[in-house]
Design an enzyme around this catalytic site. Structure first.
Site, PDB file in Angstrom:
ATOM      1  N   PRO A 122     112.598   6.623 111.075  1.00 32.81           N
ATOM      2  CA  PRO A 122     111.445   6.990 112.190  1.00 32.81           C
ATOM      3  C   PRO A 122     110.233   6.699 111.677  1.00 32.81           C
ATOM      4  CG  PRO A 122     113.441   8.184 112.480  1.00 32.81           C
ATOM      5  CD  PRO A 122     113.726   7.501 111.227  1.00 32.81           C
ATOM      6  N   TYR A 123     110.216   7.466 110.106  1.00 39.39           N
ATOM      7  CA  TYR A 123     108.761   7.192 109.727  1.00 39.39           C
ATOM      8  C   TYR A 123     108.419   5.919 109.413  1.00 39.39           C
ATOM      9  CZ  TYR A 123     105.588   8.385 105.947  1.00 39.39           C
ATOM     10  OH  TYR A 123     104.330   8.316 105.012  1.00 39.39           O
ATOM     11  N   MET A 124     109.363   5.312 108.466  1.00 37.09           N
ATOM     12  CA  MET A 124     108.989   3.806 108.482  1.00 37.09           C
ATOM     13  C   MET A 124     108.740   3.063 109.482  1.00 37.09           C
ATOM     14  SD  MET A 124     109.210   3.929 105.236  1.00 37.09           S
ATOM     15  CE  MET A 124     109.594   4.844 103.586  1.00 37.09           C
TER      16      MET A 124
END
Length: 211
Positions: A125-127
């Site tokens: 999700p962060y990437m």
């Protein structure tokens, strides 16, 4: 006077960058959620603006020439905050900067943002958020520079870095203070526009690797 707007100025990297720019005599607009987090910084060249990145934070863009986006949701939050801050707030910042005719937008992204599919399930999700924010900036028409640091550490700055990704995962690290040094160096350097750099600890000077 030209001013640099730092979004996320109370974070680790943002605060170090704020202090460095002020020490260099540069005018800074620091956008933070709580101005008390910058109470230890005193300078007549510092303007602190309180704002919520989940709402409208367009006001300070009219007074700045350059923008550094170093805000992040933090490692202790969930995917919801990652989407709201690392993606949506970053995209809004790009749009605000474009409307204000900002001359240079510097984005603090992350290693792996080029290909989120290679990340772990926890980090995806962060990437993905970083990837989409970077793509929005690239397509905006703004003069941009994107920095994608490796795993951040709190070691003292060495002033020595590299932009070539190391072969071993354990070597893909960068000191937060060296990232701040890089952001400070990039201010005012429009020739870095349209470029993306990964950042790792290394053995070269900034002037040699950022060109």
């Amino acid at each position: 006077m030209k001013k640099t707007l730092i979004i996320g100025a109370s974070g680790h990297i943002g605060k170090m960058t704020t202090k460095q720019l002020l020490a260099d005599g540069k005018a800074v607009i620091a956008l933070v959620r709580d101005k008390n987090k910058l109470a230890d910084i005193c300078s007549d060249k510092l303007q602190i603006v309180e704002g919520d990145l989940e709402k409208d934070f367009s006001q300070p863009f009219a007074d700045c020439d350059q923008v550094i986006f170093s805000a992040g949701s933090g490692g202790k939050t969930g995917a919801d905050k990652t989407m709201l801050i690392d993606l949506w707030a970053a995209c809004k910042a790009v749009d605000y900067a474009k409307s204000a005719n900002v001359s240079h937008f510097v984005m603090v992204s992350s290693i792996g943002a080029d290909d989120p599919s290679q990340g772990t399930e926890t980090m995806k999700p962060y990437m993905i958020a970083k990837h989409m924010a970077d793509e929005h900036l690239i397509r905006s028409g703004l003069n941009y520079t994107i920095f994608r640091p490796g795993l951040l550490t709190d070691n003292n700055a060495t002033g020595k870095m590299q932009t070539t990704r190391p072969g071993n995962n354990e070597d893909m690290t960068i000191n937060r203070e060296d990232v701040a040094n890089t952001l400070t160096y990039a201010v005012g350097k429009s020739e870095l526009g349209g470029k993306i750099f990964e950042l790792f600890n290394g053995d070269k000077n900034l002037a040699d690797i950022l060109n």
